[in-house]
Design a protein around this motif. Sequence first.
Motif, PDB file in Angstrom:
ATOM      1  N   GLY A  66      10.160  -0.081  -7.360  1.00 38.57           N
ATOM      2  CA  GLY A  66       9.875  -0.586  -6.023  1.00 38.57           C
ATOM      3  C   GLY A  66       8.504  -1.230  -5.931  1.00 38.57           C
ATOM      4  O   GLY A  66       8.321  -2.222  -5.202  1.00 38.57           O
ATOM      5  N   LEU A  67       7.523  -0.690  -6.659  1.00 40.53           N
ATOM      6  CA  LEU A  67       6.183  -1.257  -6.665  1.00 40.53           C
ATOM      7  C   LEU A  67       6.186  -2.647  -7.301  1.00 40.53           C
ATOM      8  O   LEU A  67       5.525  -3.572  -6.811  1.00 40.53           O
ATOM      9  CB  LEU A  67       5.230  -0.324  -7.417  1.00 40.53           C
ATOM     10  CG  LEU A  67       3.770  -0.780  -7.518  1.00 40.53           C
ATOM     11  CD1 LEU A  67       3.180  -1.012  -6.131  1.00 40.53           C
ATOM     12  CD2 LEU A  67       2.949   0.261  -8.291  1.00 40.53           C
ATOM     13  N   ILE A  68       6.951  -2.810  -8.387  1.00 36.92           N
ATOM     14  CA  ILE A  68       7.074  -4.128  -9.008  1.00 36.92           C
ATOM     15  C   ILE A  68       7.696  -5.119  -8.027  1.00 36.92           C
ATOM     16  O   ILE A  68       7.237  -6.256  -7.882  1.00 36.92           O
ATOM     17  CB  ILE A  68       7.926  -4.036 -10.301  1.00 36.92           C
ATOM     18  CG1 ILE A  68       7.206  -3.182 -11.352  1.00 36.92           C
ATOM     19  CG2 ILE A  68       8.205  -5.434 -10.845  1.00 36.92           C
ATOM     20  CD1 ILE A  68       8.052  -2.888 -12.580  1.00 36.92           C
ATOM     21  N   SER A  69       8.738  -4.680  -7.316  1.00 35.88           N
ATOM     22  CA  SER A  69       9.403  -5.547  -6.336  1.00 35.88           C
ATOM     23  C   SER A  69       8.450  -5.934  -5.208  1.00 35.88           C
ATOM     24  O   SER A  69       8.457  -7.085  -4.738  1.00 35.88           O
ATOM     25  CB  SER A  69      10.637  -4.848  -5.772  1.00 35.88           C
ATOM     26  OG  SER A  69      11.593  -4.601  -6.775  1.00 35.88           O
ATOM     27  N   ALA A  70       7.627  -4.985  -4.767  1.00 33.87           N
ATOM     28  CA  ALA A  70       6.681  -5.274  -3.678  1.00 33.87           C
ATOM     29  C   ALA A  70       5.634  -6.284  -4.122  1.00 33.87           C
ATOM     30  O   ALA A  70       5.261  -7.195  -3.364  1.00 33.87           O
ATOM     31  CB  ALA A  70       6.015  -3.984  -3.204  1.00 33.87           C
ATOM     32  N   ARG A  71       5.135  -6.139  -5.354  1.00 33.16           N
ATOM     33  CA  ARG A  71       4.152  -7.104  -5.857  1.00 33.16           C
ATOM     34  C   ARG A  71       4.771  -8.484  -6.027  1.00 33.16           C
ATOM     35  O   ARG A  71       4.137  -9.509  -5.749  1.00 33.16           O
ATOM     36  CB  ARG A  71       3.571  -6.597  -7.174  1.00 33.16           C
ATOM     37  CG  ARG A  71       2.568  -5.469  -6.972  1.00 33.16           C
ATOM     38  CD  ARG A  71       2.099  -4.889  -8.274  1.00 33.16           C
ATOM     39  NE  ARG A  71       1.030  -3.907  -8.040  1.00 33.16           N
ATOM     40  CZ  ARG A  71       0.761  -2.888  -8.845  1.00 33.16           C
ATOM     41  NH1 ARG A  71       1.507  -2.694  -9.951  1.00 33.16           N
ATOM     42  NH2 ARG A  71      -0.222  -2.059  -8.576  1.00 33.16           N
ATOM     43  N   LEU A  72       6.023  -8.527  -6.485  1.00 34.73           N
ATOM     44  CA  LEU A  72       6.715  -9.800  -6.619  1.00 34.73           C
ATOM     45  C   LEU A  72       6.924 -10.434  -5.242  1.00 34.73           C
ATOM     46  O   LEU A  72       6.746 -11.650  -5.069  1.00 34.73           O
ATOM     47  CB  LEU A  72       8.059  -9.608  -7.316  1.00 34.73           C
ATOM     48  CG  LEU A  72       8.955 -10.853  -7.421  1.00 34.73           C
ATOM     49  CD1 LEU A  72       8.253 -11.949  -8.223  1.00 34.73           C
ATOM     50  CD2 LEU A  72      10.299 -10.502  -8.053  1.00 34.73           C
ATOM     51  N   ALA A  73       7.296  -9.622  -4.255  1.00 37.60           N
ATOM     52  CA  ALA A  73       7.514 -10.139  -2.899  1.00 37.60           C
ATOM     53  C   ALA A  73       6.237 -10.739  -2.325  1.00 37.60           C
ATOM     54  O   ALA A  73       6.274 -11.781  -1.657  1.00 37.60           O
ATOM     55  CB  ALA A  73       8.037  -9.028  -1.989  1.00 37.60           C
ATOM     56  N   ALA A  81       0.831  -1.204   0.000  1.00 38.83           N
ATOM     57  CA  ALA A  81       0.000   0.000   0.000  1.00 38.83           C
ATOM     58  C   ALA A  81       0.866   1.254   0.000  1.00 38.83           C
ATOM     59  O   ALA A  81       0.551   2.256  -0.675  1.00 38.83           O
ATOM     60  CB  ALA A  81      -0.919  -0.012   1.220  1.00 38.83           C
ATOM     61  N   SER A  82       1.959   1.231   0.758  1.00 37.50           N
ATOM     62  CA  SER A  82       2.866   2.379   0.804  1.00 37.50           C
ATOM     63  C   SER A  82       3.508   2.619  -0.554  1.00 37.50           C
ATOM     64  O   SER A  82       3.632   3.766  -1.007  1.00 37.50           O
ATOM     65  CB  SER A  82       3.943   2.140   1.865  1.00 37.50           C
ATOM     66  OG  SER A  82       4.915   3.164   1.846  1.00 37.50           O
ATOM     67  N   GLN A  83       3.922   1.529  -1.233  1.00 36.43           N
ATOM     68  CA  GLN A  83       4.555   1.672  -2.550  1.00 36.43           C
ATOM     69  C   GLN A  83       3.573   2.218  -3.583  1.00 36.43           C
ATOM     70  O   GLN A  83       3.933   3.050  -4.424  1.00 36.43           O
ATOM     71  CB  GLN A  83       5.086   0.316  -3.009  1.00 36.43           C
ATOM     72  CG  GLN A  83       6.381  -0.126  -2.349  1.00 36.43           C
ATOM     73  CD  GLN A  83       7.579   0.715  -2.751  1.00 36.43           C
ATOM     74  OE1 GLN A  83       8.503   0.880  -1.976  1.00 36.43           O
ATOM     75  NE2 GLN A  83       7.569   1.254  -3.940  1.00 36.43           N
ATOM     76  N   ILE A  84       2.318   1.777  -3.521  1.00 36.21           N
ATOM     77  CA  ILE A  84       1.310   2.278  -4.457  1.00 36.21           C
ATOM     78  C   ILE A  84       1.088   3.769  -4.242  1.00 36.21           C
ATOM     79  O   ILE A  84       1.065   4.559  -5.200  1.00 36.21           O
ATOM     80  CB  ILE A  84      -0.005   1.493  -4.289  1.00 36.21           C
ATOM     81  CG1 ILE A  84       0.177   0.045  -4.749  1.00 36.21           C
ATOM     82  CG2 ILE A  84      -1.136   2.161  -5.068  1.00 36.21           C
ATOM     83  CD1 ILE A  84      -1.026  -0.841  -4.479  1.00 36.21           C
ATOM     84  N   SER A  85       0.919   4.164  -2.977  1.00 39.21           N
ATOM     85  CA  SER A  85       0.705   5.578  -2.667  1.00 39.21           C
ATOM     86  C   SER A  85       1.910   6.425  -3.076  1.00 39.21           C
ATOM     87  O   SER A  85       1.762   7.526  -3.633  1.00 39.21           O
ATOM     88  CB  SER A  85       0.426   5.732  -1.166  1.00 39.21           C
ATOM     89  OG  SER A  85       0.246   7.085  -0.826  1.00 39.21           O
ATOM     90  N   GLN A  86       3.108   5.897  -2.823  1.00 38.52           N
ATOM     91  CA  GLN A  86       4.322   6.632  -3.168  1.00 38.52           C
ATOM     92  C   GLN A  86       4.455   6.802  -4.677  1.00 38.52           C
ATOM     93  O   GLN A  86       4.837   7.878  -5.170  1.00 38.52           O
ATOM     94  CB  GLN A  86       5.534   5.889  -2.598  1.00 38.52           C
ATOM     95  CG  GLN A  86       6.841   6.659  -2.711  1.00 38.52           C
ATOM     96  CD  GLN A  86       7.995   5.903  -2.076  1.00 38.52           C
ATOM     97  OE1 GLN A  86       7.815   4.806  -1.561  1.00 38.52           O
ATOM     98  NE2 GLN A  86       9.182   6.493  -2.127  1.00 38.52           N
ATOM     99  N   ALA A  87       4.143   5.736  -5.428  1.00 41.90           N
ATOM    100  CA  ALA A  87       4.241   5.806  -6.884  1.00 41.90           C
ATOM    101  C   ALA A  87       3.221   6.796  -7.456  1.00 41.90           C
ATOM    102  O   ALA A  87       3.521   7.558  -8.394  1.00 41.90           O
ATOM    103  CB  ALA A  87       4.027   4.425  -7.488  1.00 41.90           C
ATOM    104  N   GLU A  88       2.013   6.816  -6.893  1.00 41.26           N
ATOM    105  CA  GLU A  88       0.992   7.761  -7.373  1.00 41.26           C
ATOM    106  C   GLU A  88       1.416   9.192  -7.106  1.00 41.26           C
ATOM    107  O   GLU A  88       1.256  10.078  -7.964  1.00 41.26           O
ATOM    108  CB  GLU A  88      -0.343   7.450  -6.692  1.00 41.26           C
ATOM    109  CG  GLU A  88      -0.970   6.135  -7.144  1.00 41.26           C
ATOM    110  CD  GLU A  88      -2.211   5.780  -6.350  1.00 41.26           C
ATOM    111  OE1 GLU A  88      -2.460   6.447  -5.315  1.00 41.26           O
ATOM    112  OE2 GLU A  88      -2.945   4.844  -6.741  1.00 41.26           O
TER     113      GLU A  88
END
Length: 469
Positions: free
Chosen positions: A445-452, A402-409
């Motif tokens: 980072g968002l791609i990495s978080a989804r992969l994790a 959720a943090s990565q999504i918000s940060q990317a937006e």
Amino acid sequence: MNKSLIAITVAAILAGCSLAPAHKRPDLPVTQQWPAGEAYKPASPLAEKRSASEFGWRDFIGNERLAQVIQLALDNNRDLRVSALNIEKARAQHGVVRAERLPHLNASVGQTAQRVAGRQSSDGKGYITRQYSAGLGIPAFELDFFGRVKSMSEASLQQYLGTEEARRAQQISLVAEVANAWLTLAADQERLRLALDTLKNQQITYELAKRRFESGATSGLDMYESQSSAEAARNDAAIFRAQVAADENALILLAGTRVPAALLPQGSLQAATSIADLPEGVPSDVLLRRPDVVEAERTLQAANANIGVARAAFFPSVSLTAFAGSASNELSGLFKAGTGSWSFAPQLNLPIFAGGANRANLEIARANRDISVAQYEKAIQLAFREVADALAERGTLDERLASQISQAEAAEKSFRIHEARYQKGAESYLNALVSQRTLYSTQQGLISARLAKASNQVTLYKVLGGGWK
């Protein structure tokens, strides 16, 4: 004599008591519940109590392309094939040991010829004597009164069953490895697309900065900054292009054969990910069903049986050799009346002095049993640690994603504002460049978080002993 043979066979089947200690599963060397704390997601009071081992891998893997790649690996992976052959080898070895518990029956036909010297014959010329024989015999069969052969058979059985558990563990690991390799390929494909899109945008910006510089509207700083950013994106694209190729090669190695392009990930990682959630709140004794833990317990049971073998060496052993058949000095009279013969030779072997070898062997067997106990407990502790680590990661991944999504937006909005201001000439390219690099970093980072998150589900499935059928 036929009755004697039958009696020996019955005695072989019924005789024998094992001197091996009774197997007692050691107490669980970990707590009954998984760790709790800020890093762990609290289990729902209505959480499903089914074990991960009750989920077949096809129930767990929801993506059909990935499921087909996993099936390719199960059919062609060489490591899994070796594990299956090890089972066949262990089964045959157990058959050899188990056969020692039954008497071996051999048929024999023979002739003995002997020339008698001339001075020993009446005519002084000498002669040749012949003796023909045919019959059935039991060679040196051990009556297993003290369970030596029985314990040897039990040890080989447990070793054989352990190889079956090793194959199950190998299959679960292979399913997880293929799934993670396929998901990693999907993530790197998305990283490559992101790098190519960034390169395309940076080239457009560079052309704009170059025209402004050539017209004298700006200094060369903006042009060189945008050129540097474009080349960095080009470098990343080359790196990810090589990584995608390496991921495909890794997948081919795991599958053991060529993977059709139609089975490779398509679209984004988010679209490719389709993995079932595992149940929560399962007690830690589920680890006792993990194949590698069961394999360790089989090894412990085999070590127990070997103690029985070592103990039996202190007691007398009885072996029987028997033969029944016919003997004649003429081949044509071999089976005539009066030619029957038999022999019966029991032998008692009583250990008196062996220089302490038997006691040393017993100490070795007991030490091996204690080692197997420690290895079994270590296997459970390691399994507990693997599950606890995966659960800790699982408990924090939602917040991280959720943090990565918000940060990317937020980074994308910031970049759009700075880019628009730069194109209007309201500010230098430096601010747009900084915000663009921030956006690129947060998207990666968002791609990495989804992969994790996807990989964590696969890891949990593996460490909880996921179903292998």
